[in-house]
Design a protein around this motif. Sequence first.
Motif: not given
Lengths: 243, 188
Positions: A126, A129, A133, A136-137, A151, A154-155, A158-159, A162, B11-12, B15-16, B18-19, B22-23
């Motif tokens: 967490i 991620v 995030i 990236l924000a 990108t 990063a994806l 993150a994947f 999560l 939550l996961s 967040l995914f 959101t990512v 954002l991308l």
Amino acid sequence: MLETWVCILAFRRGLFRRLPIFTIYLALVLLVEVLRWVPTLLVGLNSPATFWTYWGTQAILLLARGAVIAELCYHVLNSYPGVWRLCRGFLFLLAVILVMGAAVAAHASSSKIAYLILAAERGLEITIVGILISALAFCRHYDLHVETPITGLALGLAFYSLVQVTNNSIHSQWLGGFRPWWDFIRIGSFEAAVLIWIIALWKPLPAPSRAPELLEPGVYTVVSSEMNVRLRELNARLEEMLR
Amino acid sequence: MISSLFFFVALSLFLFITVVWLLSKPLSAQRSLQRADKPEIESLFALHCRHFPQMRQALSQADTEFLAHRLPAGELKLWRGERRRVLRRFLTGLAEDYARLDYMARKVAALSPAIERKRELERLWLGLEFRVLYRIVLLRLVTEGFAPRVQLEQLTQLLATLSSRLEAAMESVNAGSLPPPIKTTFSP
């Protein structure tokens, strides 16, 4: 197989020149794969040596992924020194808070070592991620360009993180019965992340973009102060319209 | 335990999403600015607020009174509806003007060697406040048909003033002399 492919691709594309830590991480993944087989073949799959080798190397990979996130944030934001100075303190503080939260959550979980490790790993994923995030924000807010390969990387990160959060949450609920699925999802999600990285690195990397030409220091002070004063007046007028 | 499971799964997922968001590609409002390698500086300043003189006529109470005695009720209702639509489009245009100016302020911050956390937080807060207030005003316009001419004129003038002051600041930058900044204090 896929891990070898992405590692070769990363070196062929010269990714080590732009993201050396990420390239080292990919090589580390390969090394760890080989290392994990040693106690399994020597002592057996269900031995303490195998258990601690797996989780010890997993901790190293987790730390390496944290370093990769830091490198990605620096790579994306460093060309904009004002934004980088603004957000690096925030990102560091966020990382500290999330890591402390992970430690508290792990401590509060069951005394069984399996639950402790799952909770700790979930908290650290967490954190990874959360930092990604947030960075990236900042890029989105200031309309900063992020190169397409970045990108994709990063994806993938993150994947994977999560899915681990979800996977560990389900596994800590139904520890024994879920174990085969937990293994399958863990391996499958990492393979999927590697596939995303392969797609991101499939084409040659674009030429490094030139650092943007920065404005004089005084411009920001003038523009931002003017903007804020007028915004405050605008909002006051809108409030008057509503009375 | 079940509740913590649902919490982490939700939550996961959040967040995914959101990512990915954002991308993903920029918002349509920003695409026209980003299409050009160097967007025309004129496109970043307020445009719609310059048309308020025409809007002033549309908001005139005298027109309403004149037509109320001459048009059948049905046609008067249609006229009022059309006027409300024009006003709504103008308000949307004002929001676009604000979005352009905000975009320019953010780009200036991004390209500055140093930016102040206090100012950025203040602008973020004021921007959020503006969005909320603007949407409430728009809602009242749609539901009640209200159009306070004086306040709308003041709003338009404020945007126009901001735009011209920023234009002047950018011209001063080119000329090599900066106007003095306005001191602000932030209190949300």
